[in-house]
Design a protein around this motif. Structure first.
Motif, short mmCIF file in Angstrom:
data_model
loop_
_atom_site.label_atom_id
_atom_site.label_comp_id
_atom_site.label_asym_id
_atom_site.label_seq_id
_atom_site.Cartn_x
_atom_site.Cartn_y
_atom_site.Cartn_z
N CYS A 314 0.84 -1.20 0.00
CA CYS A 314 0.00 0.00 0.00
C CYS A 314 0.87 1.25 0.00
N GLU A 315 1.94 1.23 0.79
CA GLU A 315 2.85 2.38 0.83
C GLU A 315 3.49 2.60 -0.54
N LYS A 316 3.88 1.52 -1.18
CA LYS A 316 4.52 1.63 -2.49
C LYS A 316 3.62 2.33 -3.50
N TYR A 317 2.33 1.98 -3.48
CA TYR A 317 1.39 2.55 -4.44
C TYR A 317 0.61 3.76 -3.89
N ARG A 318 0.99 4.20 -2.69
CA ARG A 318 0.37 5.35 -2.05
C ARG A 318 -1.15 5.18 -1.92
N LEU A 319 -1.51 4.02 -1.38
CA LEU A 319 -2.92 3.67 -1.18
C LEU A 319 -3.27 3.75 0.30
N PRO A 320 -4.55 3.89 0.65
CA PRO A 320 -4.96 3.89 2.06
C PRO A 320 -4.49 2.62 2.78
N ASP A 321 -4.12 2.76 4.05
CA ASP A 321 -3.58 1.61 4.78
C ASP A 321 -3.91 1.64 6.27
N ASN A 322 -4.89 2.44 6.69
CA ASN A 322 -5.12 2.63 8.11
C ASN A 322 -5.60 1.36 8.82
N SER A 323 -6.47 0.57 8.16
CA SER A 323 -6.96 -0.66 8.79
C SER A 323 -5.85 -1.69 8.94
N ILE A 324 -4.94 -1.75 7.97
CA ILE A 324 -3.80 -2.66 8.07
C ILE A 324 -2.89 -2.22 9.22
N LEU A 325 -2.65 -0.91 9.31
CA LEU A 325 -1.84 -0.40 10.42
C LEU A 325 -2.47 -0.72 11.77
N LYS A 326 -3.79 -0.61 11.85
CA LYS A 326 -4.48 -0.90 13.11
C LYS A 326 -4.34 -2.39 13.48
N ALA A 327 -4.39 -3.26 12.47
CA ALA A 327 -4.21 -4.69 12.72
C ALA A 327 -2.80 -4.97 13.24
N ILE A 328 -1.81 -4.30 12.68
CA ILE A 328 -0.43 -4.46 13.15
C ILE A 328 -0.31 -3.96 14.59
N ALA A 329 -0.89 -2.80 14.86
CA ALA A 329 -0.85 -2.26 16.22
C ALA A 329 -1.51 -3.23 17.21
N ALA A 330 -2.64 -3.81 16.81
CA ALA A 330 -3.32 -4.78 17.67
C ALA A 330 -2.45 -6.00 17.90
N GLY A 331 -1.67 -6.38 16.88
CA GLY A 331 -0.76 -7.52 17.03
C GLY A 331 0.23 -7.32 18.16
N TYR A 332 0.68 -6.08 18.34
CA TYR A 332 1.65 -5.81 19.40
C TYR A 332 1.02 -5.81 20.79
N THR A 333 -0.31 -5.86 20.87
CA THR A 333 -0.98 -5.99 22.17
C THR A 333 -1.18 -7.45 22.56
N PHE A 334 -0.87 -8.39 21.66
CA PHE A 334 -1.10 -9.82 21.91
C PHE A 334 -0.17 -10.27 23.04
N ASP A 335 -0.75 -10.67 24.14
CA ASP A 335 0.03 -10.98 25.35
C ASP A 335 -0.50 -12.28 25.95
#
Length: 380
Positions: A314-335
């Protein structure tokens, strides 16, 4: 036809071994677990229960098993095999390559003219390439030439959810699977095994690999990480949460836009695929636990994996990516204390801070790491 499959777990029995036996192969499972090997040999069969709108059970026979430390017996099986497949976890492919090397050296000496295919059936991009690289011996040109001339190393994309669902088992080795499956194999690298039942042989595998890794595995991980935060246990429960469903739809929209841009795939076809995936996630029969889907977060959050790869596209093609970023952020809360990778990740966050951990684990630059960190803090 003889097949040796490394990894007699749920994917091995419920997907790869299942299709190979239906194609007429005698399947020899190789596994590290002595009790599992003993059970497979004692019964010589197992049942696959398919869970969907209609439940059905099939018996799989024509199988046996070998412990991976029984090198002599394993060598004999590898020497006469027409096909070798693996479902051992992408993290173990390099180790598997080194273990396979002496077995293939023995095959070269005793059955060197016979063609063979080796296929790594993992949730990773170009998993067979990773295995092939580990197999080659830098200082043995003769062995490397044998591999290049006689052994096919096709990459593949595998797609079937095989959860640890509760079931009334007739045999301890019975397995539960969903009613959907897809196995795509890179046709140009196949040496011998061109007629496996229900396999899609394709010239260009890259679109299938990335479609599956991003839209199934990526969205599946998003459900797991967002769902665990909200206290859900199962995938089908979490996907019914409208806020999570909204993020999954957003993840799919962003990922399919990038896939369409890169590979020229139809947005309409990708949208239909996304809708089908959501229906699969809603299959309550599977009882698929979020902790299973989210386990090993360090690997799943790494640079070439299911969450970061679609983000970078998405970054390469300058496309929206907020939901993907939120999924990554949620991944870092996995405990999860029972998940060693989760414990290690949380220690990394404590020691380096969230931005430092994202940079180290996901390999993201300062700008993207900062965006993930902001979303992570909002999730706390």
């Amino acid at each position: 036809m003889e097949a040796v499959h490394f990894g007699a777990g749920n994917i091995g029995r419920g997907f790869i071994g299942y299709l190979l036996t239906k194609s007429g192969y005698h399947v020899t499972f190789a596994d590290i677990s002595a009790p599992l090997v003993e059970d497979l040999n004692q019964f010589g069969r197992y049942h696959v229960e398919t869970l969907g709108s209609v439940r059905k059970q099939e018996e799989i026979s024509g199988i046996c098993a070998i412990r991976t430390d029984d090198v002599e017996t394993l060598e004999r099986s590898v020497i006469r095999a027409d096909l070798i497949t693996l479902s051992i976890g992408a993290n173990h492919l390099e180790q598997a390559g080194k273990a396979l090397r002496p077995l293939l050296m023995a095959r070269k000496e005793k059955n060197g003219a016979a063609r063979l295919d080796i296929i790594a059936c993992e949730n990773a991009l170009c998993a067979t390439d990773i295995l092939c690289k580990a197999l080659k011996e830098p200082e043995d040109d003769e062995f490397n030439a044998y591999l290049s001339e006689t052994v096919g190393f096709p990459n593949c994309a595998v797609d079937r959810i095989v959860p640890n669902a509760a079931m009334q088992k007739e045999l301890p080795v019975d397995v539960v699977v969903e009613d959907f499956f897809e196995w795509d194999i890179e046709s140009g690298k196949v040496r011998r095994n061109r007629e496996i039942a229900n396999v899609n042989y394709v010239e260009n595998l890259a679109p299938y690999l990335e479609r599956k890794l991003f839209m199934l595995n990526g969205a599946h991980a998003a459900v797991a990480y967002l769902g665990c935060r909200r206290g859900y246990r199962f995938v089908h429960e979490a996907i019914l949460d409208q806020s999570i469903l909204k993020e999954v739809h957003g993840f799919h929209r962003e990922a399919l836009a990038a896939l369409s841009k890169k590979h020229g795939l139809s947005v309409e076809d990708l949208t239909k695929y996304a809708d089908q995936l959501v229906r699969r996630f809603q299959n309550s029969y599977l009882q698929d636990e979020l902790c299973r889907v989210g386990r090993d977060p360090i690997r799943k959050l790494s640079n070439r994996e299911r969450l970061v790869s679609p983000l970078l596209l998405c970054e390469k093609y300058r496309l929206p990516d907020n939901s993907i970023l939120k999924a990554i952020a949620a991944g870092y809360t996995f405990d999860r204390k029972e998940d060693a990778a989760s414990v290690e990740m949380q220690k990394c966050i404590s020691n380096l801070g969230i931005e430092g951990a994202v940079h180290k684990i996901s390999g993201l630059d300062e700008k993207l790491a900062e965006r993930v960190a902001k979303l992570y803090l909002l999730l706390q």
